[in-house]
Write a protein that holds these residues in place. Sequence first.
Motif, PDB file in Angstrom:
ATOM      1  N   THR A  93       0.801  -1.177  -0.169  1.00 38.23           N
ATOM      2  CA  THR A  93       0.048  -0.073   0.204  1.00 38.23           C
ATOM      3  C   THR A  93       0.950   1.331  -0.098  1.00 38.23           C
ATOM      4  OG1 THR A  93      -1.546  -1.120   1.371  1.00 38.23           O
ATOM      5  CG2 THR A  93      -2.020   1.143   1.114  1.00 38.23           C
ATOM      6  N   ASP A 194       1.307  -4.207  -9.812  1.00 41.75           N
ATOM      7  CA  ASP A 194       1.053  -4.505  -8.713  1.00 41.75           C
ATOM      8  C   ASP A 194       1.080  -6.080  -8.799  1.00 41.75           C
ATOM      9  OD1 ASP A 194       0.073  -5.419  -6.397  1.00 41.75           O
ATOM     10  OD2 ASP A 194      -1.490  -3.777  -6.271  1.00 41.75           O
ATOM     11  N   LYS A 227       1.670 -10.729   1.854  1.00 43.57           N
ATOM     12  CA  LYS A 227       0.867 -11.958   1.101  1.00 43.57           C
ATOM     13  C   LYS A 227       1.870 -13.169   0.967  1.00 43.57           C
ATOM     14  CE  LYS A 227      -2.337  -9.332   0.476  1.00 43.57           C
ATOM     15  NZ  LYS A 227      -3.725  -9.418   0.968  1.00 43.57           N
TER      16      LYS A 227
HETATM   17  N1  PMP Z   1      -2.531  -4.694  -3.803  1.00 45.09           N
HETATM   18  C1  PMP Z   1      -3.491  -5.744  -4.093  1.00 45.09           C
HETATM   19  C2  PMP Z   1      -3.913  -6.044  -5.116  1.00 45.09           C
HETATM   20  C3  PMP Z   1      -3.753  -6.220  -2.665  1.00 45.09           C
HETATM   21  O1  PMP Z   1      -4.940  -6.940  -2.713  1.00 45.09           O
HETATM   22  C4  PMP Z   1      -3.477  -5.793  -1.504  1.00 45.09           C
HETATM   23  C5  PMP Z   1      -3.873  -6.198  -0.409  1.00 45.09           C
HETATM   24  N2  PMP Z   1      -3.092  -6.847   0.563  1.00 45.09           N
HETATM   25  C6  PMP Z   1      -2.117  -4.787  -1.683  1.00 45.09           C
HETATM   26  C7  PMP Z   1      -2.039  -4.387  -2.680  1.00 45.09           C
HETATM   27  C8  PMP Z   1      -1.728  -4.333  -0.385  1.00 45.09           C
HETATM   28  O2  PMP Z   1      -0.790  -4.922   0.272  1.00 45.09           O
HETATM   29  P1  PMP Z   1       0.024  -4.774   1.922  1.00 45.09           P
HETATM   30  O3  PMP Z   1      -0.957  -5.323   2.910  1.00 45.09           O
HETATM   31  O4  PMP Z   1       1.220  -5.373   1.806  1.00 45.09           O
HETATM   32  O5  PMP Z   1       0.094  -3.180   1.960  1.00 45.09           O
END
Ligand code: PMP
Length: 375
Positions: A93, A194, A227
Amino acid sequence: MSKLPNVTTSIFTVMSKMAAEYNAINLSQGFPNFPLDERLTDIIARLAKENVHQYTPMAGFPPLMRQIAKLVQSSYNRTIVPETEILVTAGATQGIFTSILALVKTGDEVIILDPSYDSYESPVLLCNAKPIRVALNDDYTPNWETIKKACSSKTKMIIINNPHNPTGKILNEDDFLQLEKLLLKHPDIIVLSDEVYEYITFEEKHISAHTKDFLLNRCIMVSSFGKSFHITGWKIGYIVAPEHLMKEIKKVHQFLVFSVNSISQAAISEYLNVVDVNLLGKFYQEKRDYFQKLLQNSRFELKPCEGTYFQVASYANISKDDDITFCKKLITDHGVAAIPISTFYSDHKDQKLIRFCFAKDDFTLESAAKKLCDI
Ligand code: PMP
Ligand code: GLN
């Protein structure tokens, strides 16, 4: 005057909160509910007593950056320079937000493909730039004709998400050919890829932007340890970008977070010596297959899922309610929480589709499926 007048609490927060209130099984927000790998909990317990608690260098803990370079080399055969091309971020994020804030200017346009994850539009708006939401085809493949038409001299960035949340779709070679053609015509457009679900793919591995020469000098790659290692709450990820873009991104990162929490950086850099990310796909494929089998006699119609830990399902045979109403009733009347797909579209179009997260232990999946099969 609000800077983001149309933004409300995220659907993931809303549904998780409601699931807790009604004591429903939470298959809404995407996070695993099983214990971590003990090798990782052992590492972090030991590190708690070591000297790893002060600021790391701004761009990341050097041993972790070297490990990330090794990981990218072994996964994608790409050589990157840790000092200039990697930034450790407080989750994907923050990597996304920081990249957009650093590179997108007032009046620029950014192409976002719908259905789209909720983190892309707001940073664009905060840059006084314009998000251009372009719908994917009904089978969730990109519609390159409409994407082409949406591109202009104002387009600064195209955001792709591969494997794709919420649909589980992955891009194919032809998609990358079309993207290459488009970028040839528009030499100033950069790509934000992403790929937080990069290791969660099933029958077929996804094609990473890391492997495409035409992208290397104009693409920001976004990854998430949350993830890949079942630690979404640690909020740690990284981005890889060519030096000329990374220089700008680091300027913003420096004032947004300065550096990411040190103990998780140290723990992950050690864990990367022992963990095999290539096992993750099989692990989640078994969960996907088990969840699909448990639901095969339900009235839900399950859509294909090539990657991610999300299963999209149609409830058109069950109810005429719109998907938000359906999800609320699913919690209050049936004890299971899911995410309505309309929330991933700018026009909120209702297609009677919802998203289940199957990153759960077998007992949770079985208990949820039992309730879902009773509907
Ligand atoms: N991009 C996508 C497509 C997601 O599904 C997510 C949710 N985890 C994120 C970014 C954000 O990831 P993080 O929890 O590492 O901030
Ligand atoms: N990425 C998670 C999902 O799609 C949500 C993360 C969040 O709540 N911000 O469910």
